[in-house]
Every structure is written in structure tokens, then in C-alpha cells.
Motif scaffolding. Structure first.
Motif, mmCIF file in Angstrom:
data_model
loop_
_atom_site.group_PDB
_atom_site.id
_atom_site.type_symbol
_atom_site.label_atom_id
_atom_site.label_comp_id
_atom_site.label_asym_id
_atom_site.label_seq_id
_atom_site.Cartn_x
_atom_site.Cartn_y
_atom_site.Cartn_z
ATOM 1 N N LEU A 266 0.831 -1.207 0.000
ATOM 2 C CA LEU A 266 0.000 0.000 0.000
ATOM 3 C C LEU A 266 0.862 1.252 0.000
ATOM 4 C CD1 LEU A 266 -3.153 0.718 2.085
ATOM 5 C CD2 LEU A 266 -1.173 2.197 2.426
ATOM 6 N N TRP A 267 0.445 2.231 -0.749
ATOM 7 C CA TRP A 267 1.039 3.555 -0.638
ATOM 8 C C TRP A 267 -0.010 4.605 -0.953
ATOM 9 C CZ3 TRP A 267 2.060 0.380 -4.761
ATOM 10 C CH2 TRP A 267 1.837 0.875 -6.043
ATOM 11 N N ILE A 374 4.350 0.362 1.751
ATOM 12 C CA ILE A 374 4.503 -0.460 2.941
ATOM 13 C C ILE A 374 3.791 -1.790 2.701
ATOM 14 C CG2 ILE A 374 2.429 0.468 4.098
ATOM 15 C CD1 ILE A 374 4.051 0.408 6.720
ATOM 16 N N ILE A 375 4.420 -2.888 3.104
ATOM 17 C CA ILE A 375 3.825 -4.215 2.926
ATOM 18 C C ILE A 375 3.120 -4.618 4.215
ATOM 19 C CG2 ILE A 375 4.252 -6.643 2.406
ATOM 20 C CD1 ILE A 375 6.737 -5.788 0.879
ATOM 21 N N ILE A 376 1.850 -5.004 4.106
ATOM 22 C CA ILE A 376 1.054 -5.391 5.274
ATOM 23 C C ILE A 376 1.292 -6.872 5.555
ATOM 24 C CG2 ILE A 376 -1.285 -5.513 6.219
ATOM 25 C CD1 ILE A 376 -2.005 -3.324 4.112
ATOM 26 N N PRO A 377 1.732 -7.226 6.766
ATOM 27 C CA PRO A 377 2.075 -8.628 7.063
ATOM 28 C C PRO A 377 0.899 -9.579 6.907
ATOM 29 C CG PRO A 377 2.930 -7.159 8.752
ATOM 30 C CD PRO A 377 2.013 -6.338 7.906
ATOM 31 N N LYS A 378 1.217 -10.762 6.448
ATOM 32 C CA LYS A 378 0.253 -11.843 6.294
ATOM 33 C C LYS A 378 0.759 -13.060 7.053
ATOM 34 C CE LYS A 378 -2.091 -14.546 2.697
ATOM 35 N NZ LYS A 378 -2.281 -14.725 1.236
ATOM 36 N N LYS A 379 -0.163 -13.797 7.660
ATOM 37 C CA LYS A 379 0.211 -15.002 8.391
ATOM 38 C C LYS A 379 1.004 -15.938 7.481
ATOM 39 C CE LYS A 379 -1.778 -18.761 11.139
ATOM 40 N NZ LYS A 379 -3.036 -19.366 11.667
ATOM 41 N N GLY A 380 2.193 -16.342 7.942
ATOM 42 C CA GLY A 380 3.043 -17.223 7.162
ATOM 43 C C GLY A 380 4.028 -16.508 6.265
ATOM 44 N N TRP A 381 3.914 -15.159 6.171
ATOM 45 C CA TRP A 381 4.851 -14.391 5.340
ATOM 46 C C TRP A 381 6.162 -14.190 6.089
ATOM 47 C CZ3 TRP A 381 5.820 -8.694 5.669
ATOM 48 C CH2 TRP A 381 6.708 -8.254 4.663
ATOM 49 N N THR A 382 7.270 -14.444 5.424
ATOM 50 C CA THR A 382 8.591 -14.263 6.018
ATOM 51 C C THR A 382 9.213 -12.986 5.468
ATOM 52 O OG1 THR A 382 8.919 -16.644 6.272
ATOM 53 C CG2 THR A 382 10.884 -15.252 6.333
#
Length: 485
Positions: A266-267, A374-382
């Protein structure tokens, strides 16, 4: 939850179950059941209790229906109490809240006798029982409190809009119904609390909960996932900090639009949100501050009031007004208006007022109108951690996901071990208010973890304008039962 705490909880549950089974064993013996050992067999012991109180065997099916099983269980506990001659209000409350212990006490008490199945007609004729008026009221109040608590915890809850951060989509004084079912009802994390008080007791102002017991985050199955641009109620993440230090489910309730969902990049470019390279949907109620220049004549304040336009006069010819794009075009057509231009913070310049999240080097030239990416965290994302992006993710890694994060000797240590990357355990969301220049949102405090999600805003069931005159005039009739988009 650490291993030690987990073991303690398991041992506690085993102990409670053992006490309940032993107590039920002795009650079965008092009732003359030769197969008292069935008290130790799951499900079978419930079937035997149904026989003991005179309920049909098919009632066992009700115990497999969520929420219905809760009320049927309460009824069964009361039936058991009456079957052994326990008819007082406190005895019934004890049977509901402390069944394992109470059953053991009654089972070992020589004076407690089995009178028969309290749900049968024969029992009711032999032991006629009429409640006093006080008892009727007490039972009604307790049932109402329990039922209302179940409804607002697992189904639907009413909220009121206290601030203008969602103007004009939602107005101050709007009363909403918020669904807990859509995203899956969150089970209580802080279970010991005063009914209907969120985090503070009315009048006395003390905490309405006891945080000595905090359960792990769990959620019932959802009807849907949070979609981009859903209007969502959630707990304010910053209440985890001083001076409040509140548990997750006791943090203040906020309502915003989920403009970013897990995994999104997102930006914001000149107040326009972009997600994954695509220009994002702008809700009809979205508004910004506009600089309005007149020819020197005043803007009629009554016209601004009728259009519900807030703002102020900055100079003889200049006004600063909060407008939607539609209203900006409308004002442009007024005869005394020279220009109407959005008042945006310059690209590449730090915020004019409060610094934006994460208040570090990476965001020093970001502001509310020009932000990211900015990258929004996702479950399982490293994520590969480095000096630049660590300020973005350290709060989520440390506070929200319960790790000990340290920076020393130019390196990152998570739970005492050096780390170059981190894999997220939860999904996260980016929340923003539709009143983009008057909203405290993710641009200032970052991500909202999934365990902070309360529910989906469905509709406005009542709306009151405090600035109006009589009660009848205060009701915004055109907003009653208005759905929320």
C-alpha cells in the motif's frame, strides 16, 4: 502461552473434570443408578443426567449445537439441583457456575436426597413449587444478563460513533449494529469482567475487568474474510502501551475502513490510496480539507450548516473546509467562490503536524497524503529484516506476537537468538478513516492485528444530531436502518 502456563491450564482442566465426574458419580448413587461408573464416560454421563432429571434422551443432540448447548446446559444444571431438593436462588446459581464442586458437596452430603426427575409431571405434582416475586425478578435479571452477554459476545453488538473520523460515511451520533458473526466471534480473552462495561466502570471510573486470567486468542468459524474497504470495528492497538496497558479485548473500540488487507503493498500518492499498483476505491463519504478562496465576500454560514460542512475562516478571503469531492464541485459553482483546491501535504516532505508511522528514518519524508510503500504482514509471510524495515515490523513482532526483540551489536535478536528474518503468526490490516485529514489511523500507529478485530459494521439503526433542537429534530430520519458500505 508458554509451556509452563499451558501445563498448568491442562492440569487445572483435568482437575475440574475429575471433580465433576466424582460428584456426578455420587449423585448417580443417590439416585439409585447401579451403573454409576457412567459418570466417568464423556457424553454418556450427560445422557444419564438427562434420565436422572426426566428429560428425553434426544436432548443430547442439543449439546452439539453451538450456543443452544449453553442454555440447555444451564437448564440441565437447574433441573439436577431441583431433583435433589435444592430450590433456592443461590443453590441454582451454584449449580450453574460451580457445578463440579457443588455436585461433589451434594453427593457427599448425607442429608441430600434424590426426590425424582424434576422435569416430570409426577415430580411437579408431588413437589409443587412456586417462586416468590423477588425470586422471579432475580431469575429474570440473571437470565437477561446472561442472554444479553451471549448475544453481544457471539452475535451482534451496538456501538455509537463518538468522533468524526468516518465523516461523511458515518456521522457523530450514529448508532450501529456490528456483527460478530461475519468475521467469526472472538472468544473472550479477559473472561472475568463486569457485564456491559467495556474497560471502565461507570461513575467510579475503575477497571471493569480482572486481568489475572487471560486466555489465548481464539475465534469461532467465520462467514467471510475481511474484504478490502470493509468498515470494521477493532480494538485500538496503542492501548497496549502506558498508561493503560489494557488486554487485547479491553482496548478502546475504533471504527475505520480496512483499505489494506494481509499481503497488500500500500502507498498513498496525493491523498489517493494505491494497493498492489492499482488506484483504490474512494468511498462517496471520503473527505479532505480544501482551501476555498472567495472574491472577498463572506460565505453564508447557514449554507455551510445546511450542507453539514465543517471548517473555519483562515483569512479575509480564505476558508479551510472539510469537503467531499462532490461538495468541492458544488462550492466551485457558487458565484463568490474563486477556487476550491485540496490542501495536501507536499510529496517528499515530513508531516506538517504529527510524524507518521513508524516515526523512523524510513518515514521521515512520508506524511498523511504521501505515504509508503509499505507491505502489510500476512500469516506465514517471512520478511527479511534489515535496518530500514525493522521499525515498521518490530512492534508486530515484539508486542503483538509476544516475542522478545532486541537490537544489539548491530544485529537483531528474537527470543535470544540472532535473526535475519521473521515469519508472522497473524494476519494484519491497514485501517483508515474516510475523513482523511481528521482521522487517527494506521498512518500514525501502524498495523491492526487479527486478534484485535471485533466485527463488521452492518447498519445504522438510529442517528442523533446533538446540534439540533428538540428530540424529534435531533433524529436524522434519513439515516435510520441505513446500511453501511
Amino acid at each position: 502461552m508458554d509451556l509452563y502456563s499451558f501445563i498448568l491450564w491442562v492440569l487445572l482442566l483435568v482437575l475440574i473434570n475429575a471433580v465433576a465426574n466424582i460428584g456426578t458419580f455420587f449423585l448417580f448413587k443417590k439416585a439409585g443408578h447401579f451403573n454409576s461408573w457412567k459418570a466417568f464416560v464423556p457424553i454418556w454421563n450427560i445422557v444419564e443426567l438427562l434420565k436422572l432429571v426426566g428429560r428425553p434422551n434426544w436432548w443430547i443432540a442439543l449439546f452439539f449445537i453451538p450456543l443452544i448447548n449453553f442454555f440447555v446446559g444451564i437448564g440441565l444444571m437447574v433441573d439436577v439441583a431441583k431433583s435433589f431438593g435444592k430450590t433456592s436462588f443461590l443453590q441454582h446459581v451454584g449449580a450453574i457456575l460451580l457445578a463440579p464442586l457443588v455436585f461433589l458437596v451434594w453427593g457427599l452430603d448425607k442429608d441430600t436426597k434424590y426426590l425424582g426427575g424434576s422435569a416430570t409431571e409426577a415430580f411437579k405434582k408431588k413437589y409443587p413449587y412456586k417462586k416468590s416475586t423477588t425470586r422471579e425478578w432475580a431469575d429474570a435479571i440473571v437470565f437477561a444478563v446472561v442472554a444479553a452477554t451471549i448475544i453481544r459476545t457471539f452475535f451482534i453488538e451496538a456501538f455509537m460513533i463518538p468522533t468524526g473520523s468516518m465523516e461523511r460515511s458515518l456521522l457523530i451520533g450514529d448508532f450501529l449494529f456490528v456483527s460478530k458473526v461475519n468475521y467469526g466471534a472472538r472468544l473472550p480473552i479477559t473472561p472475568v469482567s463486569f457485564p456491559f462495561a467495556h474497560h471502565t466502570m461507570p461513575v467510579i471510573g475503575t477497571k471493569s475487568y480482572w486481568d489475572g486470567i487471560q486466555l489465548s486468542y481464539r475465534r469461532l468459524p467465520a462467514l467471510q474474510q475481511i474484504k478490502r474497504n470493509d468498515v470494521v470495528v477493532f480494538n485500538y492497538p496503542m492501548d497496549a502501551d502506558e498508561p493503560f496497558n489494557r488486554p487485547v479485548d479491553k482496548r478502546e473500540n475504533y471504527i475505520k475502513r480496512a483499505v489494506g488487507i494481509p499481503g497488500d503493498t500500500l502507498w498513498i500518492d496525493n491523498a489517493q490510496v494505491y494497493v498492489n499498483g492499482t488506484k483504490e476505491y474512494n468511498p462517496p463519504g471520503e473527505q479532505l480539507y480544501y482551501t476555498v478562496i472567495t472574491d472577498g465576500t463572506d460565505i453564508n454560514p447557514d449554507r455551510l450548516h445546511d450542507l453539514r460542512i465543517d471548517g473555519y475562516r483562515a483569512s479575509e478571503r480564505e476558508y479551510l473546509l472539510a469537503l467531499t469531492e462532490e461538495l468541492a464541485q458544488k462550492l466551485s459553482g457558487w458565484s463568490n467562490i474563486v477556487s476550491v483546491m485540496p490542501r495536501l501535504e507536499e510529496k517528499g516532505h515530513p508531516a506538517d503536524m504529527d510524524p507518521v508511522f513508524p516515526k523512523a528514518a524510513i518515514s521521515q519524508n512520508w506524511n498523511q497524503d504521501n505515504y509508503g510503500p509499505i507491505i502489510i504482514p500476512k500469516k506465514g509471510w517471512t520478511v527479511q529484516l534489515n535496518e530500514e524495515n525493522l521499525p515498521i515490523y518490530e512492534r508486530a513482532i515484539g508486542l503483538y506476537e509476544g516475542n522478545k526483540l532486541e537490537k544489539r551489536e548491530g544485529a537483531v535478536f528474537i527470543n535470544g537468538e540472532r535473526a535475519n528474518s521473521y515469519t508472522f503468526k497473524m494476519d494484519y490490516y491497514w485501517m483508515m478513516g474516510d475523513n482523511r485529514h481528521n482521522s487517527l489511523d494506521s498512518r500514525y500507529w501502524g498495523f491492526v492485528p487479527e486478534d484485535h478485530i471485533v466485527g463488521k459494521a452492518l447498519l445504522v439503526w438510529m442517528s442523533l444530531d446533538d446540534k439540533a433542537g428538540s428530540l424529534f429534530e435531533r433524529i436524522r430520519w434519513n439515516r435510520i436502518f441505513k446500511s453501511i458500505h
